[in-house]
Design a protein around this motif. Sequence first.
Motif, short mmCIF file in Angstrom:
data_model
loop_
_atom_site.label_atom_id
_atom_site.label_comp_id
_atom_site.label_asym_id
_atom_site.label_seq_id
_atom_site.Cartn_x
_atom_site.Cartn_y
_atom_site.Cartn_z
N LEU A 131 25.56 -14.05 -15.84
CA LEU A 131 26.95 -14.25 -16.28
C LEU A 131 27.89 -13.23 -15.65
CD1 LEU A 131 26.53 -15.11 -20.08
CD2 LEU A 131 26.76 -16.66 -18.12
N GLU A 132 27.46 -11.97 -15.59
CA GLU A 132 28.31 -10.92 -15.03
C GLU A 132 28.53 -11.13 -13.53
OE1 GLU A 132 26.81 -9.56 -18.87
OE2 GLU A 132 25.87 -10.51 -17.14
N VAL A 133 27.48 -11.62 -12.84
CA VAL A 133 27.62 -11.89 -11.41
C VAL A 133 28.58 -13.07 -11.18
CG1 VAL A 133 26.41 -12.64 -9.33
CG2 VAL A 133 25.37 -10.92 -10.83
N GLU A 134 28.46 -14.10 -11.98
CA GLU A 134 29.37 -15.24 -11.84
C GLU A 134 30.82 -14.82 -12.09
OE1 GLU A 134 27.81 -18.17 -14.51
OE2 GLU A 134 26.53 -19.07 -12.96
N GLY A 141 37.57 -15.25 -6.01
CA GLY A 141 38.35 -16.45 -5.74
C GLY A 141 37.51 -17.69 -5.49
N HIS A 142 36.24 -17.67 -5.87
CA HIS A 142 35.35 -18.81 -5.65
C HIS A 142 35.02 -19.47 -6.98
CE1 HIS A 142 34.83 -17.50 -1.50
NE2 HIS A 142 34.54 -16.28 -1.96
N ASP A 143 34.52 -20.70 -6.89
CA ASP A 143 34.05 -21.42 -8.08
C ASP A 143 32.60 -21.01 -8.34
OD1 ASP A 143 33.31 -23.13 -10.08
OD2 ASP A 143 33.84 -24.99 -9.01
N PRO A 144 32.32 -20.32 -9.46
CA PRO A 144 30.96 -19.82 -9.71
C PRO A 144 29.92 -20.94 -9.74
CG PRO A 144 32.53 -18.84 -11.24
CD PRO A 144 33.25 -19.93 -10.53
N GLU A 145 30.30 -22.14 -10.19
CA GLU A 145 29.34 -23.22 -10.31
C GLU A 145 28.97 -23.83 -8.96
OE1 GLU A 145 30.89 -26.00 -13.06
OE2 GLU A 145 30.84 -24.63 -14.78
N LYS A 146 29.76 -23.54 -7.93
CA LYS A 146 29.48 -24.11 -6.61
C LYS A 146 29.26 -23.03 -5.56
CE LYS A 146 32.39 -28.16 -7.56
NZ LYS A 146 33.57 -28.95 -7.11
N PHE A 147 29.23 -21.77 -5.97
CA PHE A 147 29.16 -20.68 -5.00
C PHE A 147 27.76 -20.56 -4.38
CE2 PHE A 147 28.50 -16.17 -3.97
CZ PHE A 147 29.52 -15.99 -3.04
N SER A 210 21.85 1.93 -10.70
CA SER A 210 22.55 1.15 -9.69
C SER A 210 23.04 -0.15 -10.33
CB SER A 210 21.61 0.84 -8.52
OG SER A 210 21.15 2.03 -7.93
N HIS A 211 24.21 -0.62 -9.88
CA HIS A 211 24.74 -1.86 -10.45
C HIS A 211 25.76 -2.47 -9.47
CE1 HIS A 211 27.45 1.38 -11.61
NE2 HIS A 211 28.42 0.48 -11.76
N SER A 212 25.98 -3.78 -9.61
CA SER A 212 26.86 -4.51 -8.68
C SER A 212 28.12 -5.06 -9.35
CB SER A 212 26.10 -5.69 -8.05
OG SER A 212 24.92 -5.25 -7.41
N THR A 213 28.22 -4.94 -10.66
CA THR A 213 29.37 -5.49 -11.39
C THR A 213 29.98 -4.42 -12.26
OG1 THR A 213 28.09 -6.17 -13.34
CG2 THR A 213 28.17 -7.72 -11.47
N PRO A 214 31.14 -4.67 -12.82
CA PRO A 214 31.72 -3.72 -13.79
C PRO A 214 30.85 -3.62 -15.04
CG PRO A 214 33.39 -5.24 -12.96
CD PRO A 214 32.07 -5.77 -12.51
N LEU A 267 34.71 -17.91 -17.24
CA LEU A 267 33.62 -18.86 -17.01
C LEU A 267 33.72 -20.08 -17.91
CD1 LEU A 267 30.61 -16.41 -16.57
CD2 LEU A 267 32.14 -17.35 -14.83
N ARG A 268 34.64 -20.06 -18.88
CA ARG A 268 34.85 -21.18 -19.80
C ARG A 268 33.56 -21.55 -20.53
NH1 ARG A 268 37.73 -25.48 -15.96
NH2 ARG A 268 35.96 -24.84 -14.67
N ILE A 269 32.98 -20.52 -21.18
CA ILE A 269 31.76 -20.72 -21.95
C ILE A 269 31.97 -20.13 -23.33
CG2 ILE A 269 30.27 -20.74 -19.93
CD1 ILE A 269 29.57 -17.84 -20.51
#
Length: 589
Positions: A131-134, A141-147, A210-214, A267-269
């Motif tokens: 979820l955090e990556v999406e 600026g991308h659509d997470p469901e199609k990325f 180590s981490h890649s998201t906020p 993410l509209r969840i």
Amino acid sequence: MVGQSEVRIGFLAYSPPWYDGAFVDESVRYLSWRSPRIRFTVSYLSQPELEAAIGEGRVDAVVAPASFLALITKRPLHELATIVSDAAADSNRSVAATVIVRRDREDIRTLADLRGRSVATVTAEPSPGLLEVEREVARLGHDPEKFFGSIQTVTRLRMKEVLNAVMSGKADAGILRSCFLEDLWRAGNRTFEKQLKVLDNREEPGFACSHSTPFYPGWIFAGTETLTQEAARAITATLLTKPANAWGQHWTVSTNASSYTDLFRTLRIGPYAYLREWTVERIWEEWRPLIVLVFLALAGVLTHGVVLEKLVRRRTRELERMHAEQQAADRQAREMTERLDQLQRAGAVGQISSIVAHEMKQPLAVIQNLSRGTLRMIEDEPETLDELSRAIESINDEAVRAAAIVDRVRGYSQGRSNRQTVDFPAAVREAVGQFRATRRGRLALIDVGNLEEGAVRIDPLDLKLIIVNLLANAAEACRNQPKPRVKVSLKRLPAQEHAPEMMEFTVADNGPRLTDEAFAALGRAALKSTKSDGLGLGLMIVRSLAENCVGRLTFERAGAEGLAAVVTLPVESGGTETIDKENTLGEKE
């Protein structure tokens, strides 16, 4: 005194190693020690299982990430305490997601490079992780469901399988919860430590992994609706007063969960799943600024339309009024033109009548004289036949009758007139104003110059005929010039030795220059049109009317171009008299 004898705890199971999970086990034992009247039982459940247990009321408390609490919508959960991890000093910023790839993958350097590629993740543990990556993909600026090209599902509670999928090349990248790698190395498993790299690795103070998201809030101990207030108070007090362990782990209360609120909305969840459907509420929520802007624009357009319609109506009324005024002016011009034409025709008829009367008067007079002489001869010769005498008398009677008819014609055309003392300047202004309103009055600019004061004795109609005829001739003469102009002036001349005081009325135009022959013939030829030179029958009328009042008509050249017609009339003052205007072409001869 706690009124609840058993507290059933639902623990969201996660892939080992996980040292915060060990701290939870330690905390449950501490609760049992501090609250011996309560029996604490722990069940390790997957996310679907835990959701079902909460919905069915089979658990009284829950230990799970903050994201899980926000996703539960069937029955709300109430936070009692939050873990402060040994890796993060701030419970509001204690978990994140970590994205790994093989270190030799030079084609993948950032999270954006994963577009269209395959990733591996434990889908049963969506947060912290997928979820955090999406959310970061959406931030790019991308659509997470199609990325991603594909998402490979790893066996539940086996996050180490994500490492194997990345290292074997089955997946281009893997998604882990933050601190999983560090917990793995700490447990002694350093198999792939040198062969992996973290994408968009963030090194921030207060966080040791180590981490890649906020960051997002960490794990929470929460109560369900079945937990009594006394039990909830006892659990909260016990957890918050529990001393930190050797690694610094302890319990506190989180104060900010807005980061997960933003994640779910993006993410509209969870509570924002309704955003996937276009409802009135969503349209208003999503597009409120644009809707307000469009509404204001429409209001502006409508207001502009109303104002424009009012302006159009006002302008239409003005145009209609101007059109009506123009029609009235045209009608007045036609009437004035017809009136002037009638005046000119009347003047021409008068002149013709005078000529006819003059020419017929002489032969009629001769006939009368001959008939009278013949009658006298017959009287002297009595032997003349009576029939001849009666015939001659008939001739005389008819001649007298013809003379009477001529006199009647003369009386109709020139007959008796009311000659008055007329204010010359006022008459000029009136006649010029009326002439300007005619069609011929628009042929040239009528410039009224100096008008000196003075009165003349004349029939007002005759004076108007003089002024209008001269104006008409001048306007016709200069109508084809670039700037046609007629100048009118009135001057009072002092008395001379053998001449009274005179008023001199001048009408000058800037028409073409006349030849010497045309200039010498001005005003002499009656009934001969010289309209191309700006002169015509009117001059004969003007000359006759002026001479009837002991005046005269003369002409002068007005410089290199143009002509000036000058009428002089004697200055007069006094009352009104009725005069027989007998034409000098008549019996005076």
